[in-house]
Design a protein around this motif. Structure first.
Motif, PDB file in Angstrom:
ATOM      1  N   SER A 181       9.871  10.974   0.628  1.00 28.39           N
ATOM      2  CA  SER A 181      10.310  10.117  -0.454  1.00 28.39           C
ATOM      3  C   SER A 181      10.796   8.759   0.010  1.00 28.39           C
ATOM      4  O   SER A 181      11.087   7.901  -0.811  1.00 28.39           O
ATOM      5  CB  SER A 181      11.416  10.807  -1.247  1.00 28.39           C
ATOM      6  N   VAL A 182      10.913   8.506   1.324  1.00 33.81           N
ATOM      7  CA  VAL A 182      11.264   7.163   1.759  1.00 33.81           C
ATOM      8  C   VAL A 182      10.044   6.447   2.304  1.00 33.81           C
ATOM      9  O   VAL A 182      10.160   5.403   2.905  1.00 33.81           O
ATOM     10  CB  VAL A 182      12.365   7.175   2.841  1.00 33.81           C
ATOM     11  N   THR A 183       8.859   7.018   2.141  1.00 29.86           N
ATOM     12  CA  THR A 183       7.651   6.388   2.618  1.00 29.86           C
ATOM     13  C   THR A 183       6.687   6.242   1.458  1.00 29.86           C
ATOM     14  O   THR A 183       6.881   6.803   0.391  1.00 29.86           O
ATOM     15  CB  THR A 183       7.008   7.244   3.716  1.00 29.86           C
ATOM     16  N   ARG A 184       5.629   5.482   1.661  1.00 28.78           N
ATOM     17  CA  ARG A 184       4.681   5.242   0.584  1.00 28.78           C
ATOM     18  C   ARG A 184       3.884   6.501   0.312  1.00 28.78           C
ATOM     19  O   ARG A 184       3.100   6.936   1.130  1.00 28.78           O
ATOM     20  CB  ARG A 184       3.732   4.098   0.979  1.00 28.78           C
ATOM     21  N   PRO A 185       4.062   7.162  -0.847  1.00 28.78           N
ATOM     22  CA  PRO A 185       3.272   8.340  -1.156  1.00 28.78           C
ATOM     23  C   PRO A 185       1.852   7.947  -1.522  1.00 28.78           C
ATOM     24  O   PRO A 185       1.514   6.782  -1.638  1.00 28.78           O
ATOM     25  CB  PRO A 185       3.994   8.957  -2.348  1.00 28.78           C
ATOM     26  N   LEU A 186       1.003   8.957  -1.707  1.00 26.10           N
ATOM     27  CA  LEU A 186      -0.365   8.696  -2.123  1.00 26.10           C
ATOM     28  C   LEU A 186      -0.373   7.913  -3.420  1.00 26.10           C
ATOM     29  O   LEU A 186      -1.172   7.023  -3.618  1.00 26.10           O
ATOM     30  CB  LEU A 186      -1.104  10.023  -2.304  1.00 26.10           C
ATOM     31  N   SER A 187       0.518   8.233  -4.312  1.00 26.55           N
ATOM     32  CA  SER A 187       0.619   7.542  -5.586  1.00 26.55           C
ATOM     33  C   SER A 187       2.076   7.306  -5.901  1.00 26.55           C
ATOM     34  O   SER A 187       2.924   8.153  -5.674  1.00 26.55           O
ATOM     35  CB  SER A 187      -0.012   8.384  -6.698  1.00 26.55           C
ATOM     36  N   VAL A 246      12.649   1.740   5.969  1.00 26.71           N
ATOM     37  CA  VAL A 246      11.889   2.426   7.004  1.00 26.71           C
ATOM     38  C   VAL A 246      10.849   1.449   7.534  1.00 26.71           C
ATOM     39  O   VAL A 246      10.107   0.849   6.758  1.00 26.71           O
ATOM     40  CB  VAL A 246      11.189   3.682   6.455  1.00 26.71           C
ATOM     41  N   ALA A 247      10.811   1.255   8.845  1.00 19.99           N
ATOM     42  CA  ALA A 247       9.848   0.352   9.470  1.00 19.99           C
ATOM     43  C   ALA A 247       9.134   1.080  10.589  1.00 19.99           C
ATOM     44  O   ALA A 247       9.720   1.933  11.267  1.00 19.99           O
ATOM     45  CB  ALA A 247      10.549  -0.891  10.010  1.00 19.99           C
ATOM     46  N   GLY A 248       7.852   0.762  10.779  1.00 21.82           N
ATOM     47  CA  GLY A 248       7.085   1.420  11.825  1.00 21.82           C
ATOM     48  C   GLY A 248       6.061   0.489  12.439  1.00 21.82           C
ATOM     49  O   GLY A 248       5.549  -0.415  11.776  1.00 21.82           O
ATOM     50  N   GLU A 249       5.768   0.709  13.720  1.00 30.13           N
ATOM     51  CA  GLU A 249       4.729  -0.034  14.432  1.00 30.13           C
ATOM     52  C   GLU A 249       3.855   0.943  15.197  1.00 30.13           C
ATOM     53  O   GLU A 249       4.352   1.920  15.768  1.00 30.13           O
ATOM     54  CB  GLU A 249       5.343  -1.046  15.398  1.00 30.13           C
ATOM     55  N   VAL A 250       2.537   0.652  15.208  1.00 34.04           N
ATOM     56  CA  VAL A 250       1.569   1.525  15.860  1.00 34.04           C
ATOM     57  C   VAL A 250       0.968   0.806  17.053  1.00 34.04           C
ATOM     58  O   VAL A 250       0.525  -0.344  16.943  1.00 34.04           O
ATOM     59  CB  VAL A 250       0.450   1.930  14.883  1.00 34.04           C
ATOM     60  N   SER A 283       1.339  -1.738  11.257  1.00 31.46           N
ATOM     61  CA  SER A 283       2.788  -1.690  11.069  1.00 31.46           C
ATOM     62  C   SER A 283       3.084  -1.596   9.578  1.00 31.46           C
ATOM     63  O   SER A 283       2.218  -1.869   8.743  1.00 31.46           O
ATOM     64  CB  SER A 283       3.469  -2.936  11.662  1.00 31.46           C
ATOM     65  N   PHE A 284       4.306  -1.197   9.252  1.00 27.93           N
ATOM     66  CA  PHE A 284       4.687  -1.116   7.844  1.00 27.93           C
ATOM     67  C   PHE A 284       6.195  -1.248   7.705  1.00 27.93           C
ATOM     68  O   PHE A 284       6.960  -1.014   8.642  1.00 27.93           O
ATOM     69  CB  PHE A 284       4.218   0.204   7.214  1.00 27.93           C
ATOM     70  N   GLU A 285       6.606  -1.637   6.510  1.00 32.56           N
ATOM     71  CA  GLU A 285       8.014  -1.666   6.120  1.00 32.56           C
ATOM     72  C   GLU A 285       8.113  -1.127   4.699  1.00 32.56           C
ATOM     73  O   GLU A 285       7.312  -1.481   3.841  1.00 32.56           O
ATOM     74  CB  GLU A 285       8.580  -3.087   6.172  1.00 32.56           C
ATOM     75  N   PHE A 286       9.072  -0.261   4.484  1.00 35.96           N
ATOM     76  CA  PHE A 286       9.289   0.295   3.152  1.00 35.96           C
ATOM     77  C   PHE A 286      10.776   0.257   2.855  1.00 35.96           C
ATOM     78  O   PHE A 286      11.590   0.598   3.712  1.00 35.96           O
ATOM     79  CB  PHE A 286       8.784   1.738   3.070  1.00 35.96           C
ATOM     80  N   ILE A 318       9.253   4.261  14.933  1.00 38.06           N
ATOM     81  CA  ILE A 318       9.796   4.220  13.580  1.00 38.06           C
ATOM     82  C   ILE A 318      11.301   4.024  13.636  1.00 38.06           C
ATOM     83  O   ILE A 318      11.990   4.608  14.468  1.00 38.06           O
ATOM     84  CB  ILE A 318       9.470   5.510  12.812  1.00 38.06           C
ATOM     85  N   SER A 319      11.805   3.186  12.713  1.00 33.27           N
ATOM     86  CA  SER A 319      13.240   2.952  12.573  1.00 33.27           C
ATOM     87  C   SER A 319      13.642   3.227  11.131  1.00 33.27           C
ATOM     88  O   SER A 319      12.951   2.810  10.201  1.00 33.27           O
ATOM     89  CB  SER A 319      13.598   1.511  12.941  1.00 33.27           C
TER      90      SER A 319
END
Length: 552
Positions: A11-17, A136-140, A122-125, A147-148
């Protein structure tokens, strides 16, 4: 890296929808005092990044406006070789709800960067329920993902190695359009699931082209059925990958709208009642002679046997700790009857800190030591913590990811916050503990609820798990607590498809009159009186439908 880091809550990340998140937030219910003018003013700054090509959608619940989303894909500038570096995927949204006469505005923001093959870079949510954002932030880097998670209490970071380079669920529809939408086509892809820090399968079935009403005129679009981690949605998608309409369980839908239409928000009293009804499971009672007794006070229930339909009862999480499953029959026994057995081989996972269960925090440790005081045995220490958390945390429903450190600071929350704080404090003083999620009986219906299970070591290499409920001040928890899963939000999201589909019928019930009064709320000093079992007038048992948060 340290080993405390667990899979991120879905629930703290981007779900499918976004509809899935809307359902999660809607069922939880909220009581956040924040005006629309404040929310709209801050949101306007964030929405300034969206241009004329952005796609706006209204979010509805059973015909009532719940919120909106806006998204766009922005090409990144070319690299030194003249090739595009990829794209930045952007999405903002706002959800509003009304519950118990109060309104809340929850804001979401996602920014993800992908390469030309739409592989995640990378992403930020950010999720802000009005009490401060959780980010929540992540880098690949190749197959390494860093992830932080940042909350008001601080930031935790870890790097993990994945089996394969992650793809992004946010771009699923774009990928589907690129392959060509053909009726009868079936796809099974793997996309990155931040809830488990691994790739998870998504199944896509393409149906016939239909005409769907858009913002200004009917639009031809393909009907597409999608299933991701047990959650099903139906979407109508154009050849170019635009979602015209999307539907998910509990009556949530999104519809393509103009910016003005999407941002027009209103909440009615009818929506408030619908949300409460959707979260409850009203059981039927089998007709018998003599008739089964009523559940006037759940604490008096010594045995509850129910027929449960519409739920998968095969999970090992449903067996043990006072529960027995046989076919579609669930039997729950009074937790006082749980007997000790051979000690578990490894209790280490239930003693470690986690991102939202900060049992290594100095303030958590100090509060836990104060709470247990001179209690010597594990059971006495567990009871002292139950009474302390109940007396310390003010009962207010919230919609957030409960950080134990933040709960200790604010001393406000619902079953999620009570449970997170108990588990963190329990682990801080060496008592293994975990989170259980399911339903509990309150005034004629079962509501979604969270409570802890604590391991009681009796020595001689024997012990047992005991369910307790600091929200209701129950030690142990009563026999109407029906556990559906154990663990953090990644496990709890698995019960979301059950909402509105589960049917319960009480087939047997044993009740014993007379029990210890429930003490709800109060100052921390009242915990001592509760432990001493001082009988006081019994207030009403407080509960709110909640779909649950917390760590494992």
């Amino acid at each position: 890296m340290s080993s405390w880091f667990r899979p991120l809550p879905r629930s703290v990340t981007r779900p499918l929808s976004l509809l899935i998140l809307a359902a999660w937030v809607g069922v939880m219910g909220v009581l956040v005092h924040r005006s629309y003018a404040q929310g709209a003013g801050n949101l306007a700054t964030d929405l300034a990044r969206y241009g004329s090509s952005a796609q706006w959608r209204g979010v509805y619940y059973r015909g009532e406006k719940l919120g909106f989303t806006v998204s766009q894909t922005v090409p990144l500038k070319a690299d030194a070789g003249g090739e595009d570096e990829g794209f930045e995927l952007q999405e903002d949204g706002q959800l509003q709800m009304s519950l118990l006469g109060a309104h809340t505005f929850t804001r979401l923001r996602t920014t993800a960067r992908v390469n030309r093959r739409f592989e995640l870079q990378s992403f930020e949510f950010a999720l802000d329920p009005g009490t401060g954002p959780i980010t929540v932030a992540g880098e690949v880097h190749d197959r390494a993902l860093t992830i932080s998670i940042a909350t008001g209490g601080g930031t935790r970071t870890e790097t993990r190695t994945l089996a394969e380079r992650p793809m992004l669920a946010l771009n699923l529809v774009r990928r589907l359009a690129d392959t060509g939408l053909k009726p009868g086509a079936r796809h099974r892809w793997t996309v990155f699931d931040p809830a488990t820090l691994r790739n998870a399968p998504v199944t896509v079935n393409v149906g016939e082209r239909e005409v769907v009403r858009g913002a200004a005129a009917p639009i031809p679009a393909f009907r597409v059925e999608m299933e991701f981690t047990g959650l099903k949605t139906t979407a109508w998608i154009t050849d170019t990958g635009e979602i015209v309409r999307e539907e998910s369980p509990l009556g949530f839908i999104t519809v393509r709208e103009t910016p003005e239409q999407a941002r027009a928000l209103a909440v009615s009293g009818r929506m408030r009642r619908d949300l409460l009804e959707s979260a409850a499971v009203v059981p039927t009672i089998e007709t018998r002679t003599p008739p089964l007794p009523p559940i006037d006070d759940p604490r008096n229930v010594r045995l509850l046997r129910m027929r449960v339909e519409g739920a998968d009862l095969s999970s090992p999480d449903l067996q043990g700790t006072g529960q027995r499953i046989s076919g579609d029959i669930v039997e729950i026994l009074d937790a006082e009857t749980i007997a000790a057995g051979p000690a578990m081989d490894d209790l280490t996972p239930y003693l470690k800190p986690e991102p939202l269960i900060e049992s290594d925090d100095p303030d958590i440790r100090a509060a836990a030591e104060t709470a247990v005081g001179g209690a010597a045995s594990p059971r006495a220490r567990a009871e002292a913590l139950t009474r302390y958390v109940n007396a310390t945390v003010q009962k207010k429903p919230t919609v957030s990811l409960p950080s134990a450190r933040e709960v200790l600071r604010t001393k406000i929350g619902d079953c999620n916050e009570h449970t997170a704080l108990f588990v963190a404090m329990s682990r801080a003083v060496g008592l293994p503990s975990r989170i259980a999620v399911g339903v509990a009986y309150v005034r004629g219906a079962f509501y979604y609820h969270a409570w802890p299970e604590v391991y009681i070591d009796e020595g001689a290499n024997r012990g047992y798990w005991l369910p307790v409920d600091p929200t209701f001040n129950q030690f142990p928890a009563d026999a109407t607590h029906f556990r559906l899963a154990r663990g953090g939000l990644d496990k709890q999201a698995a019960i979301l498809p059950l909402i509105g589909n589960v049917r319960m019928s009480i087939v047997d019930l044993e009740v014993v009159q007379g029990s210890t009064p429930v003490l709800v709320g109060g100052e921390a000093a009242a915990a001592a009186a509760a432990i001493a079992d001082v009988r006081q007038p019994r207030p009403s048992r407080w509960c709110l439908p909640c779909f649950l948060g917390g760590g494992q």
